[in-house]
Design a protein around this motif. Structure first.
Motif, PDB file in Angstrom:
ATOM      1  N   LEU A  48     -20.609 -37.149  26.099  1.00  0.00           N
ATOM      2  CA  LEU A  48     -20.355 -35.797  25.605  1.00  0.00           C
ATOM      3  C   LEU A  48     -20.020 -34.854  26.749  1.00  0.00           C
ATOM      4  O   LEU A  48     -19.081 -34.074  26.685  1.00  0.00           O
ATOM      5  CB  LEU A  48     -21.583 -35.307  24.842  1.00  0.00           C
ATOM      6  CG  LEU A  48     -21.469 -33.931  24.207  1.00  0.00           C
ATOM      7  CD1 LEU A  48     -20.573 -33.992  22.985  1.00  0.00           C
ATOM      8  CD2 LEU A  48     -22.840 -33.391  23.837  1.00  0.00           C
ATOM      9  N   CYS A  49     -20.822 -34.895  27.805  1.00  0.00           N
ATOM     10  CA  CYS A  49     -20.635 -33.908  28.873  1.00  0.00           C
ATOM     11  C   CYS A  49     -20.349 -34.564  30.218  1.00  0.00           C
ATOM     12  O   CYS A  49     -20.203 -33.870  31.217  1.00  0.00           O
ATOM     13  CB  CYS A  49     -21.847 -33.000  28.982  1.00  0.00           C
ATOM     14  SG  CYS A  49     -23.377 -33.895  29.192  1.00  0.00           S
ATOM     15  N   ILE A 104     -30.833 -30.143  33.169  1.00  0.00           N
ATOM     16  CA  ILE A 104     -31.831 -30.859  32.374  1.00  0.00           C
ATOM     17  C   ILE A 104     -31.805 -32.353  32.690  1.00  0.00           C
ATOM     18  O   ILE A 104     -32.848 -32.977  32.905  1.00  0.00           O
ATOM     19  CB  ILE A 104     -31.604 -30.612  30.860  1.00  0.00           C
ATOM     20  CG1 ILE A 104     -31.668 -29.102  30.552  1.00  0.00           C
ATOM     21  CG2 ILE A 104     -32.618 -31.368  30.022  1.00  0.00           C
ATOM     22  CD1 ILE A 104     -32.959 -28.418  30.948  1.00  0.00           C
ATOM     23  N   PHE A 159     -33.667 -27.090  21.729  1.00  0.00           N
ATOM     24  CA  PHE A 159     -32.214 -27.065  21.964  1.00  0.00           C
ATOM     25  C   PHE A 159     -31.686 -28.485  21.733  1.00  0.00           C
ATOM     26  O   PHE A 159     -31.434 -29.221  22.687  1.00  0.00           O
ATOM     27  CB  PHE A 159     -31.909 -26.608  23.399  1.00  0.00           C
ATOM     28  CG  PHE A 159     -32.396 -25.218  23.701  1.00  0.00           C
ATOM     29  CD1 PHE A 159     -31.538 -24.130  23.603  1.00  0.00           C
ATOM     30  CD2 PHE A 159     -33.710 -24.992  24.077  1.00  0.00           C
ATOM     31  CE1 PHE A 159     -31.986 -22.847  23.868  1.00  0.00           C
ATOM     32  CE2 PHE A 159     -34.162 -23.713  24.344  1.00  0.00           C
ATOM     33  CZ  PHE A 159     -33.306 -22.633  24.238  1.00  0.00           C
ATOM     34  N   ILE A 201     -29.092 -30.197  21.221  1.00  0.00           N
ATOM     35  CA  ILE A 201     -27.980 -30.872  21.912  1.00  0.00           C
ATOM     36  C   ILE A 201     -28.349 -31.264  23.345  1.00  0.00           C
ATOM     37  O   ILE A 201     -27.666 -32.058  23.966  1.00  0.00           O
ATOM     38  CB  ILE A 201     -26.675 -30.033  21.938  1.00  0.00           C
ATOM     39  CG1 ILE A 201     -26.909 -28.668  22.549  1.00  0.00           C
ATOM     40  CG2 ILE A 201     -26.040 -29.942  20.579  1.00  0.00           C
ATOM     41  CD1 ILE A 201     -25.618 -27.960  22.915  1.00  0.00           C
ATOM     42  N   ARG A 202     -29.467 -30.692  23.853  1.00  0.00           N
ATOM     43  CA  ARG A 202     -29.852 -31.034  25.231  1.00  0.00           C
ATOM     44  C   ARG A 202     -30.829 -32.213  25.294  1.00  0.00           C
ATOM     45  O   ARG A 202     -31.192 -32.653  26.383  1.00  0.00           O
ATOM     46  CB  ARG A 202     -30.473 -29.813  25.917  1.00  0.00           C
ATOM     47  CG  ARG A 202     -29.589 -28.580  25.926  1.00  0.00           C
ATOM     48  CD  ARG A 202     -28.214 -28.826  26.529  1.00  0.00           C
ATOM     49  NE  ARG A 202     -28.207 -29.070  27.959  1.00  0.00           N
ATOM     50  CZ  ARG A 202     -28.173 -28.100  28.878  1.00  0.00           C
ATOM     51  NH1 ARG A 202     -28.159 -26.851  28.511  1.00  0.00           N
ATOM     52  NH2 ARG A 202     -28.152 -28.401  30.167  1.00  0.00           N
ATOM     53  N   CYS A 261     -29.537 -35.023  27.184  1.00  0.00           N
ATOM     54  CA  CYS A 261     -29.547 -34.783  28.635  1.00  0.00           C
ATOM     55  C   CYS A 261     -30.894 -35.206  29.205  1.00  0.00           C
ATOM     56  O   CYS A 261     -30.980 -35.887  30.224  1.00  0.00           O
ATOM     57  CB  CYS A 261     -29.306 -33.308  28.949  1.00  0.00           C
ATOM     58  SG  CYS A 261     -27.828 -32.604  28.204  1.00  0.00           S
ATOM     59  N   HIS A 287     -23.875 -26.418  36.573  1.00  0.00           N
ATOM     60  CA  HIS A 287     -23.199 -27.393  35.729  1.00  0.00           C
ATOM     61  C   HIS A 287     -22.652 -26.709  34.459  1.00  0.00           C
ATOM     62  O   HIS A 287     -23.329 -25.859  33.875  1.00  0.00           O
ATOM     63  CB  HIS A 287     -24.180 -28.501  35.343  1.00  0.00           C
ATOM     64  CG  HIS A 287     -23.507 -29.693  34.743  1.00  0.00           C
ATOM     65  ND1 HIS A 287     -23.194 -29.766  33.410  1.00  0.00           N
ATOM     66  CD2 HIS A 287     -23.057 -30.837  35.300  1.00  0.00           C
ATOM     67  CE1 HIS A 287     -22.603 -30.920  33.160  1.00  0.00           C
ATOM     68  NE2 HIS A 287     -22.503 -31.585  34.292  1.00  0.00           N
ATOM     69  N   HIS A 325     -22.496 -27.530  31.463  1.00  0.00           N
ATOM     70  CA  HIS A 325     -23.380 -27.618  30.297  1.00  0.00           C
ATOM     71  C   HIS A 325     -24.408 -26.482  30.325  1.00  0.00           C
ATOM     72  O   HIS A 325     -24.761 -25.917  29.296  1.00  0.00           O
ATOM     73  CB  HIS A 325     -24.089 -28.977  30.307  1.00  0.00           C
ATOM     74  CG  HIS A 325     -24.300 -29.535  28.945  1.00  0.00           C
ATOM     75  ND1 HIS A 325     -24.572 -30.857  28.706  1.00  0.00           N
ATOM     76  CD2 HIS A 325     -24.267 -28.949  27.738  1.00  0.00           C
ATOM     77  CE1 HIS A 325     -24.709 -31.055  27.414  1.00  0.00           C
ATOM     78  NE2 HIS A 325     -24.530 -29.916  26.806  1.00  0.00           N
ATOM     79  N   ASP A 326     -24.886 -26.161  31.520  1.00  0.00           N
ATOM     80  CA  ASP A 326     -25.843 -25.058  31.664  1.00  0.00           C
ATOM     81  C   ASP A 326     -25.151 -23.711  31.470  1.00  0.00           C
ATOM     82  O   ASP A 326     -25.715 -22.797  30.861  1.00  0.00           O
ATOM     83  CB  ASP A 326     -26.521 -25.123  33.039  1.00  0.00           C
ATOM     84  CG  ASP A 326     -27.462 -26.315  33.149  1.00  0.00           C
ATOM     85  OD1 ASP A 326     -28.250 -26.526  32.219  1.00  0.00           O
ATOM     86  OD2 ASP A 326     -27.396 -27.039  34.163  1.00  0.00           O
ATOM     87  N   GLN A 378     -24.687 -23.226  27.823  1.00  0.00           N
ATOM     88  CA  GLN A 378     -25.975 -22.964  27.171  1.00  0.00           C
ATOM     89  C   GLN A 378     -26.388 -21.502  27.324  1.00  0.00           C
ATOM     90  O   GLN A 378     -26.819 -20.863  26.365  1.00  0.00           O
ATOM     91  CB  GLN A 378     -27.057 -23.856  27.808  1.00  0.00           C
ATOM     92  CG  GLN A 378     -28.398 -23.758  27.123  1.00  0.00           C
ATOM     93  CD  GLN A 378     -28.464 -24.675  25.927  1.00  0.00           C
ATOM     94  OE1 GLN A 378     -28.328 -25.892  26.068  1.00  0.00           O
ATOM     95  NE2 GLN A 378     -28.646 -24.116  24.757  1.00  0.00           N
ATOM     96  N   ALA A 409     -17.921 -26.938  27.193  1.00  0.00           N
ATOM     97  CA  ALA A 409     -18.253 -27.543  28.478  1.00  0.00           C
ATOM     98  C   ALA A 409     -18.018 -29.029  28.376  1.00  0.00           C
ATOM     99  O   ALA A 409     -18.381 -29.642  27.382  1.00  0.00           O
ATOM    100  CB  ALA A 409     -19.714 -27.278  28.821  1.00  0.00           C
ATOM    101  N   GLY A 410     -17.396 -29.614  29.389  1.00  0.00           N
ATOM    102  CA  GLY A 410     -17.196 -31.052  29.360  1.00  0.00           C
ATOM    103  C   GLY A 410     -15.911 -31.451  30.042  1.00  0.00           C
ATOM    104  O   GLY A 410     -15.368 -30.690  30.847  1.00  0.00           O
ATOM    105  N   HIS A 411     -15.445 -32.655  29.706  1.00  0.00           N
ATOM    106  CA  HIS A 411     -14.221 -33.158  30.370  1.00  0.00           C
ATOM    107  C   HIS A 411     -12.976 -32.873  29.535  1.00  0.00           C
ATOM    108  O   HIS A 411     -11.868 -33.185  29.947  1.00  0.00           O
ATOM    109  CB  HIS A 411     -14.348 -34.645  30.684  1.00  0.00           C
ATOM    110  CG  HIS A 411     -14.736 -35.492  29.506  1.00  0.00           C
ATOM    111  ND1 HIS A 411     -13.963 -35.603  28.373  1.00  0.00           N
ATOM    112  CD2 HIS A 411     -15.824 -36.265  29.274  1.00  0.00           C
ATOM    113  CE1 HIS A 411     -14.544 -36.413  27.511  1.00  0.00           C
ATOM    114  NE2 HIS A 411     -15.686 -36.820  28.025  1.00  0.00           N
ATOM    115  N   SER A 420     -16.605 -33.620  37.213  1.00  0.00           N
ATOM    116  CA  SER A 420     -16.798 -34.422  36.013  1.00  0.00           C
ATOM    117  C   SER A 420     -16.674 -33.570  34.762  1.00  0.00           C
ATOM    118  O   SER A 420     -16.555 -34.086  33.659  1.00  0.00           O
ATOM    119  CB  SER A 420     -18.171 -35.091  36.036  1.00  0.00           C
ATOM    120  OG  SER A 420     -19.179 -34.117  36.009  1.00  0.00           O
ATOM    121  N   ALA A 421     -16.708 -32.259  34.944  1.00  0.00           N
ATOM    122  CA  ALA A 421     -16.670 -31.372  33.782  1.00  0.00           C
ATOM    123  C   ALA A 421     -16.329 -29.954  34.228  1.00  0.00           C
ATOM    124  O   ALA A 421     -16.541 -29.590  35.384  1.00  0.00           O
ATOM    125  CB  ALA A 421     -18.024 -31.379  33.073  1.00  0.00           C
TER     126      ALA A 421
END
Lengths: 160, 409
Positions: free
Chosen positions: A39-40, A68, A140, A142-143, A146, B345, B347-348, B351, B362-364, B377-378
């Motif tokens: 996903l990430c 995370i 959360f 979706i985390r 992670c 990052h 993802h953070d 968030q 967030a991502g590729h 990577s993202a």
């Protein structure tokens, strides 16, 4: 309302800023497994060195990713270093319990029964310590992936 | 001429709160929101028009067929196709590209033939060619991306030498880069290759004329242009569609079936086996009407202005902490802004922004080869559309300060 302070606890940010047991181990004698979160793009590499008595005498963490996934891996490395493989498996169950994951497959090919432990009381006597700080991740959803990435990778390396 | 100021109120979904904040939707490169006109058109179809198409002999079925074919005509006019028979409806751009790789690729390529793509392609314009390579042994060649986020065309002659196909995105879904498609099509044709355009990020945002682009094939998807998910388009010159074998087999795509075999239907239905997504086609037609009413050149101008404002505001507010990928000049790009914020990052970042009601991806971004080129990577990505305005970008700049508060160390 759920706040970011539930997620980004100080101890988590500390492990993110200053990851413990970061690096590589020579393979062999160490074993190595990689885990990905497609996903990430998070990536965790777990190196594990187990002595003849079944004690994890060294562990190293590689890869990259979000706060995370990286802090969870760092805390995991501290928690399992010096523990027996059996206790590490119990910690995996305990941590997955903390993440409210009751999937039948705990990473790799090892089902709970194949691990030789029952979920009830499997984490008996295991102290999660700092890892408790990750409890807020459950708010959360979706985390959660992670947080569990390094633990799934650990399960994988233990099963190999 | 600017867009009318009431556009945002046409989108009911945008009128809601997340975490106590009004939603700021900055993920339109991923999927767009839908105006009431599109939602109403689809509801109306099911309330008044639904029947199976191309086979009923009663008035209602004729109406349903007209709705489907009417949508096809709207799409054809929107991209200036020569004929409606050049518009093939698919599930999405990915299916359009796979149809191409299967039908044209299987028919026209042999082992050793080269297909040229670029490092900034979406996986939808990479993996089908990987799969074709595995099936047929074709060669895959890559146009590199330079440090400014443009295609590096310095070696294009060599890459095109002996190639059969050039397949490139018209606008990068990560960098926002607008590529020189008309020039590339000319170069491809000079080298004896055909030209495919991945226009998924282009048709929704830029006036599109397939004649002016000079391409042979062009794919895009409805859901990124205010239409529902579940409908995409393959445009191809009629001669190519005629020459290609069918894709899926079944009803609708045949003229006749016997125990010995079948004969295929005319194009485009030859490529549309089974009951099609009629309500989705109607939704796409309504989206085309909506965008045409706004005026596509106004849409483009709106996004150039907003992109310029975003680049300026984010840089002024966050200085060295923010790195925005892609061309620096707004006229050379679309409103897709991938960025890195310090070493936090993505993802953070996403968030923390979500906590302020701001939706970014967030991502590729389904472009892993490009992530390798960028050395990451993202990325975090904010992307714009007709319903965004300067206040959305101000809120983004404000919320990024919260990222700094949590992660600065």
């Amino acid at each position: 309302m759920i706040g970011l302070e539930d997620l980004y606890r100080e101890i988590i940010l500390d492990h993110y800023r200053t990851p413990r047991n970061r690096g590589e181990l020579e393979t062999p004698p160490a074993r190595r497994a990689e885990g990905f979160n497609p996903l990430c793009g998070d990536e965790i590499i777990v190196y594990l060195q187990v002595d003849e008595a079944g004690v994890i005498d060294d562990v190293a963490i590689g890869g990259q990713g979000c706060s995370i996934s990286q802090s969870s891996a760092s805390m995991m490395s501290v928690a399992i270093k010096g523990k027996t493989v059996e206790d590490a498996r119990k910690l995996i169950v305990a941590f997955k319990g903390l993440m409210s994951i009751h999937e039948t497959d705990i990473g790799g090919d090892g089902s709970e029964t194949a691990l030789g432990i029952d979920l009830e009381g499997a984490s008996e006597g295991m102290q999660l310590g700092d890892l408790e700080a990750l409890r807020g991740v459950v708010k959360f959803p979706i985390r959660i992936k992670c947080a569990t990435l390094s633990w799934n990778t650990l399960a994988q390396v233990l099963d190999e | 001429m600017a867009l009318r100021s009431t556009v945002k109120s046409d989108f009911p979904l945008l009128d809601q709160q997340f975490h106590g904040h009004q939603l700021v939707y900055l993920d339109s490169a991923n999927t767009s929101q839908k105006p009431q006109a599109v939602i109403d058109a689809m509801t109306d179809y099911y309330e008044t028009t639904n029947a199976n198409v191309h086979r009923g002999s009663y008035e209602l079925a004729v109406r349903a067929t007209d709705a489907l074919e009417g949508a096809r005509a709207k799409v054809g006019a929107f991209i200036n196709a020569e004929s409606n028979s050049e518009i093939v409806f698919t599930k999405n751009a990915t299916e359009s590209m796979n149809l191409l790789a299967h039908c044209w690729g299987e028919h026209s390529l042999k082992a050793g033939d080269a297909v040229v793509i670029s490092e900034m392609e979406h996986h939808a314009n990479i993996v089908p060619w990987h799969m074709l390579r595995a099936r047929k042994g074709i060669e895959l060649r890559w146009i590199p991306v330079d440090a400014s986020g443009h295609l590096d065309l310095s070696d294009l002659d060599r890459l095109l030498d002996g190639a059969k196909l050039l397949s490139v995105t018209a606008m990068s879904n990560v960098l926002g880069t607008l590529n020189p498609i008309a020039a590339l099509a000319e170069r491809a044709h000079d080298a004896g290759a055909l030209m495919v355009v991945d226009a998924s990020q282009y048709v929704p945002h830029v006036p599109t004329d397939v004649q002016a682009l000079g391409a042979d094939f062009l794919v895009f998807t409805g859901h990124k242009m205010l239409a529902p998910m579940g409908i995409g388009v393959l445009w191809a010159r009629a001669e190519h569609l005629e020459a290609m074998p069918p894709f899926l087999g079944g009803g609708e795509m045949i003229l006749s079936v016997t125990k010995d075999g079948f004969t295929t239907n005319d194009v485009p239905w030859k490529f549309e086996a089974g009951t099609p997504m009629v309500a989705e086609a109607v939704g796409l037609g309504a989206a085309v009407d909506y965008l045409s009413d706004l005026g596509m050149s106004n849409v483009r101008q709106h996004e150039v202005e907003l992109t310029a404002y975003a680049l300026r505001t984010l840089t002024e507010r966050h200085g060295d902490k923010i790195t925005i990928h892609g061309p620096a000049e707004p006229a050379e790009r679309g409103g897709v802004m991938s960025f890195a914020y310090a070493d936090v990052h993505p993802h953070d970042v996403a968030q923390v922004l979500d906590q302020s009601g701001i939706a970014v991806r967030a991502g590729h971004h389904c472009a892993k080869p490009l992530m390798d080129v960028l050395g990451t990577s993202a990325t975090s990505r904010a992307s714009l559309y007709v319903y965004n305005d300067k206040s959305d970008l101000d809120k983004l700049a404000d919320a990024l300060s919260a990222v700094d508060d949590i992660f600065s160390f």
